[in-house]
Design a protein around this motif. Structure first.
Motif, mmCIF file in Angstrom:
data_model
loop_
_atom_site.group_PDB
_atom_site.id
_atom_site.type_symbol
_atom_site.label_atom_id
_atom_site.label_comp_id
_atom_site.label_asym_id
_atom_site.label_seq_id
_atom_site.Cartn_x
_atom_site.Cartn_y
_atom_site.Cartn_z
ATOM 1 N N ARG A 60 -17.236 -13.963 -39.964
ATOM 2 C CA ARG A 60 -18.641 -14.327 -39.789
ATOM 3 C C ARG A 60 -18.770 -15.296 -38.610
ATOM 4 N N VAL A 61 -19.689 -14.994 -37.683
ATOM 5 C CA VAL A 61 -19.969 -15.883 -36.563
ATOM 6 C C VAL A 61 -21.422 -16.349 -36.646
ATOM 7 N N ASN A 62 -21.663 -17.569 -36.151
ATOM 8 C CA ASN A 62 -22.981 -18.178 -36.319
ATOM 9 C C ASN A 62 -23.972 -17.806 -35.220
ATOM 10 N N LYS A 63 -23.514 -17.035 -34.211
ATOM 11 C CA LYS A 63 -24.410 -16.602 -33.139
ATOM 12 C C LYS A 63 -24.067 -15.180 -32.723
ATOM 13 N N VAL A 64 -25.071 -14.487 -32.203
ATOM 14 C CA VAL A 64 -24.833 -13.159 -31.644
ATOM 15 C C VAL A 64 -24.116 -13.330 -30.310
ATOM 16 N N LEU A 65 -23.038 -12.601 -30.107
ATOM 17 C CA LEU A 65 -22.254 -12.701 -28.879
ATOM 18 C C LEU A 65 -22.927 -11.855 -27.794
ATOM 19 N N LEU A 66 -23.655 -12.521 -26.908
ATOM 20 C CA LEU A 66 -24.396 -11.824 -25.859
ATOM 21 C C LEU A 66 -23.499 -11.635 -24.639
ATOM 22 N N PRO A 67 -23.334 -10.397 -24.161
ATOM 23 C CA PRO A 67 -22.502 -10.171 -22.966
ATOM 24 C C PRO A 67 -23.189 -10.667 -21.710
ATOM 25 N N LEU A 68 -22.390 -11.122 -20.767
ATOM 26 C CA LEU A 68 -22.915 -11.724 -19.544
ATOM 27 C C LEU A 68 -23.687 -10.726 -18.697
ATOM 28 N N ASP A 69 -23.273 -9.450 -18.703
ATOM 29 C CA ASP A 69 -23.921 -8.495 -17.812
ATOM 30 C C ASP A 69 -25.351 -8.164 -18.221
ATOM 31 N N PHE A 70 -25.790 -8.594 -19.415
ATOM 32 C CA PHE A 70 -27.193 -8.431 -19.791
ATOM 33 C C PHE A 70 -28.091 -9.354 -18.972
ATOM 34 N N PHE A 71 -27.516 -10.401 -18.403
ATOM 35 C CA PHE A 71 -28.327 -11.437 -17.758
ATOM 36 C C PHE A 71 -27.999 -11.604 -16.273
ATOM 37 N N VAL A 72 -27.085 -10.797 -15.748
ATOM 38 C CA VAL A 72 -26.755 -10.846 -14.330
ATOM 39 C C VAL A 72 -27.523 -9.745 -13.636
ATOM 40 N N LYS A 73 -28.465 -10.136 -12.766
ATOM 41 C CA LYS A 73 -29.278 -9.165 -12.055
ATOM 42 C C LYS A 73 -28.492 -8.611 -10.882
ATOM 43 N N ALA A 74 -28.625 -7.307 -10.696
ATOM 44 C CA ALA A 74 -27.953 -6.673 -9.562
ATOM 45 C C ALA A 74 -28.626 -7.104 -8.263
ATOM 46 N N LYS A 75 -27.806 -7.385 -7.250
ATOM 47 C CA LYS A 75 -28.339 -7.825 -5.973
ATOM 48 C C LYS A 75 -29.042 -6.673 -5.272
ATOM 49 N N ALA A 76 -30.236 -6.964 -4.717
ATOM 50 C CA ALA A 76 -30.977 -5.944 -3.980
ATOM 51 C C ALA A 76 -30.261 -5.633 -2.682
ATOM 52 N N PRO A 77 -30.229 -4.345 -2.280
ATOM 53 C CA PRO A 77 -29.540 -4.000 -1.028
ATOM 54 C C PRO A 77 -30.201 -4.660 0.167
ATOM 55 N N ALA A 78 -29.398 -5.108 1.120
ATOM 56 C CA ALA A 78 -29.928 -5.779 2.308
ATOM 57 C C ALA A 78 -30.697 -4.785 3.166
ATOM 58 N N PRO A 79 -31.836 -5.193 3.756
ATOM 59 C CA PRO A 79 -32.609 -4.270 4.586
ATOM 60 C C PRO A 79 -31.817 -3.842 5.811
ATOM 61 N N ALA A 80 -32.070 -2.600 6.242
ATOM 62 C CA ALA A 80 -31.355 -2.077 7.404
ATOM 63 C C ALA A 80 -31.747 -2.862 8.639
ATOM 64 N N PRO A 81 -30.788 -3.207 9.493
ATOM 65 C CA PRO A 81 -31.109 -3.992 10.698
ATOM 66 C C PRO A 81 -31.976 -3.189 11.662
ATOM 67 N N VAL A 82 -32.963 -3.862 12.239
ATOM 68 C CA VAL A 82 -33.852 -3.222 13.216
ATOM 69 C C VAL A 82 -33.130 -3.147 14.545
ATOM 70 N N GLU A 83 -33.078 -1.946 15.112
ATOM 71 C CA GLU A 83 -32.353 -1.762 16.369
ATOM 72 C C GLU A 83 -33.121 -2.408 17.513
ATOM 73 N N ALA A 84 -32.502 -3.313 18.217
ATOM 74 C CA ALA A 84 -33.156 -4.020 19.332
ATOM 75 C C ALA A 84 -33.305 -3.095 20.527
ATOM 76 N N GLU A 85 -34.445 -3.207 21.202
ATOM 77 C CA GLU A 85 -34.684 -2.373 22.378
ATOM 78 C C GLU A 85 -33.815 -2.835 23.535
ATOM 79 N N SER A 86 -33.375 -1.879 24.306
ATOM 80 C CA SER A 86 -32.504 -2.191 25.438
ATOM 81 C C SER A 86 -33.280 -2.946 26.506
ATOM 82 N N PRO A 87 -32.693 -4.013 27.086
ATOM 83 C CA PRO A 87 -33.388 -4.743 28.158
ATOM 84 C C PRO A 87 -33.719 -3.847 29.340
ATOM 85 N N ILE A 88 -32.822 -2.872 29.619
ATOM 86 C CA ILE A 88 -33.081 -1.954 30.733
ATOM 87 C C ILE A 88 -34.318 -1.128 30.453
ATOM 88 N N ALA A 89 -34.444 -0.679 29.160
ATOM 89 C CA ALA A 89 -35.620 0.108 28.801
ATOM 90 C C ALA A 89 -36.871 -0.730 28.914
#
Length: 265
Positions: free
Chosen positions: A195-224
């Motif tokens: 018998r345990v006095n608390k419900v054993l809650l797993p850590l992954d229930f409370f760890v939010k997945a990281k949002a993917p980083a936005p794709a880098p915007v391609e800089a325009e060429s100075p020559i262009a």
């Protein structure tokens, strides 16, 4: 007279010798002291069923007789984990299982609506997180290596379970809650329920997945950029030249008309 006294003395001596031998033969020998066993870290609860009264392959019956495990029993049935455990115990030859059983008071400590917010897969993982794929006796918790593997999985970053035995107490930490084993509910050679006095809650229930980083915007060429600026400047120069020619043409036309009018006069 002396012969009578001598005979009487011999008779007394023989009687005393016989009595002494009889007492020596019937005297009980001292009992050997029973070997002392190690004291269990987890005491048996007063209302715990013993192995003689409960079938070792029927988890539902054990929890029902132990009382105050209604929520746990309902979850085990709805997820079909109870039947899986019973089947495993009937076929298992070694290893066994250890179950940490939160009582109804432990479930009452959860945030309102928490269980209803879990999908079926999460409920199964929650219950599997309370089961060790090995038999652990009440005096053997201090031999476990942390993090302890559960049926839910082995990932220590998402499903950590650390068991610490100190003195006569056993504590369990999941990274979310710290629980204590209150007593032994049931134990045989293949199954242990605590018998345990608390419900054993797993850590992954409370760890939010990281949002993917936005794709880098391609800089325009100075020559262009330079080329574009040059083209814009050229277009502006052409527009200005056309405007100037248009103005000059209009002025010349006006002068010519003026000369014609004067000549006619």
């Amino acid at each position: 007279m002396k012969q009578v006294q001598l005979s009487y003395s011999l008779l007394l001596l023989m009687f005393a010798t016989f009595y002494s031998c009889t007492n020596s033969a019937t005297a009980p020998s001292p009992k050997a002291s029973a070997p002392t066993s190690s004291k269990p870290l987890v005491p048996t609860l007063p209302d715990s069923p013993d192995s003689s009264d409960s079938a070792p392959d029927d988890i539902g019956r054990i929890l029902k007789k132990a009382k105050t495990f209604r929520v746990l029993t309902r979850l085990l049935k709805s997820t079909e984990i109870m039947s899986n455990i019973n089947s495993q115990l009937m076929t298992a030859k070694s290893g066994g299982l250890t179950i940490f059983a939160p009582d109804d008071n432990a479930f009452a400590q959860l945030k309102a609506g928490f269980l209803n917010s879990l999908n079926q897969g999460q409920k199964i993982e929650l219950l599997q997180f309370h089961i060790l794929p090995q038999y652990v006796s009440s005096s053997n918790f201090d031999s476990l290596s942390n993090p302890v593997q559960t049926v839910a999985g082995e990932d220590p970053t998402k499903l950590p379970l650390n068991v610490m035995a100190s003195g006569n107490s056993v504590n369990i930490s999941t990274g979310v809650v710290n629980a204590t084993i209150n007593g032994l509910v049931y134990s045989d050679t293949n199954l242990a329920i605590y018998r345990v006095n608390k419900v054993l809650l797993p850590l992954d229930f409370f760890v939010k997945a990281k949002a993917p980083a936005p794709a880098p915007v391609e800089a325009e060429s100075p020559i262009a950029d330079k080329k574009s600026s040059t083209e814009d400047q050229e277009n502006q120069d052409k527009s200005a030249a056309l405007s100037l020619l248009s103005i000059q043409g209009t002025a010349l036309m006006s002068i010519a008309v003026g000369f014609v009018v004067v000549a006619m006069i």
